[in-house]
Design a protein around this motif. Structure first.
Motif, PDB file in Angstrom:
ATOM      1  N   CYS A   1      36.958 -28.965 -88.713  1.00  0.00           N
ATOM      2  CA  CYS A   1      37.422 -28.289 -89.330  1.00  0.00           C
ATOM      3  C   CYS A   1      38.074 -27.197 -88.042  1.00  0.00           C
ATOM      4  O   CYS A   1      37.176 -27.147 -87.238  1.00  0.00           O
ATOM      5  N   ARG A   2      38.987 -26.202 -88.540  1.00  0.00           N
ATOM      6  CA  ARG A   2      39.002 -25.298 -87.596  1.00  0.00           C
ATOM      7  C   ARG A   2      38.558 -24.258 -87.257  1.00  0.00           C
ATOM      8  O   ARG A   2      39.331 -23.486 -86.617  1.00  0.00           O
ATOM      9  N   TYR A   3      38.019 -24.451 -88.260  1.00  0.00           N
ATOM     10  CA  TYR A   3      37.126 -22.258 -88.338  1.00  0.00           C
ATOM     11  C   TYR A   3      35.870 -22.575 -87.192  1.00  0.00           C
ATOM     12  O   TYR A   3      35.547 -23.946 -86.937  1.00  0.00           O
TER      13      TYR A   3
ATOM     14  N   CYS B   1      32.818 -25.034 -87.407  1.00  0.00           N
ATOM     15  CA  CYS B   1      32.410 -25.558 -88.127  1.00  0.00           C
ATOM     16  C   CYS B   1      31.998 -27.497 -87.952  1.00  0.00           C
ATOM     17  O   CYS B   1      33.215 -27.213 -87.701  1.00  0.00           O
TER      18      CYS B   1
ATOM     19  N   TYR C   1      40.846 -26.788 -92.390  1.00  0.00           N
ATOM     20  CA  TYR C   1      40.066 -26.041 -92.920  1.00  0.00           C
ATOM     21  C   TYR C   1      39.369 -26.729 -93.873  1.00  0.00           C
ATOM     22  O   TYR C   1      40.175 -27.802 -94.938  1.00  0.00           O
TER      23      TYR C   1
ATOM     24  N   HIS D   1      35.801 -23.450 -96.042  1.00  0.00           N
ATOM     25  CA  HIS D   1      36.645 -22.423 -95.340  1.00  0.00           C
ATOM     26  C   HIS D   1      37.600 -22.270 -95.901  1.00  0.00           C
ATOM     27  O   HIS D   1      38.559 -21.184 -95.147  1.00  0.00           O
ATOM     28  N   GLU D   2      38.267 -22.944 -96.141  1.00  0.00           N
ATOM     29  CA  GLU D   2      39.953 -22.937 -97.033  1.00  0.00           C
ATOM     30  C   GLU D   2      40.604 -21.592 -97.317  1.00  0.00           C
ATOM     31  O   GLU D   2      41.270 -21.022 -96.834  1.00  0.00           O
TER      32      GLU D   2
ATOM     33  N   MET E   1      40.305 -18.403 -95.018  1.00  0.00           N
ATOM     34  CA  MET E   1      41.578 -18.004 -94.292  1.00  0.00           C
ATOM     35  C   MET E   1      42.901 -17.784 -94.730  1.00  0.00           C
ATOM     36  O   MET E   1      43.504 -17.390 -94.690  1.00  0.00           O
TER      37      MET E   1
END
Length: 117
Positions: free
Chosen positions: A9-11, A14, A24, A28-29, A32
């Motif tokens: 995940c890009r967060y 995470c 994400y 988190h999608e 964000m």
């Protein structure tokens, strides 16, 4: 045909893996996307605020030409923006009681928000 392997995940921080295009995970999608819509994407000012708002803003700045937050701290700085105390998106209005004159610096301080988790 084999699928593309999942990536982290890009967060930040995470550990979940995801295969979505956004990068994400499911957790988190949506937050964000809301963050992007609200802060990163920007907006066209003329679509959100029309001629009526410009007149209200100009009248308020003429009445309160100094930044109200700076004035509380004993500084006298010219106000360039008019801020809605209660945002229009949360049911605020253009009433004088819901407006405050601010300099750019104070306006940025008010709008400093943390990334949604």
């Amino acid at each position: 045909m084999p699928r593309k392997p999942k990536c982290p995940c890009r967060y930040g921080g995470c550990p979940n893996l995801t295969g979505s295009k956004s990068g994400y995970c499911e957790k988190h999608e949506k937050p964000m996307q809301r963050y992007y819509e609200r802060f990163a994407r920007g907006y066209r000012q003329h679509e959100r605020y029309g001629n009526v708002w410009r007149k209200i803003r100009d009248r308020h700045l003429a009445r309160e030409p100094l930044c109200e937050m700076c004035k509380e701290h004993g500084r006298f700085v010219a106000a360039t923006l008019v801020h809605h105390i209660k945002p229009l998106g949360d049911g605020g209005t253009h009433d004088e009681s819901n407006l405050m004159s601010l300099c750019i610096s104070c306006h940025e301080k008010i709008h400093q928000r943390k990334k949604p988790s």
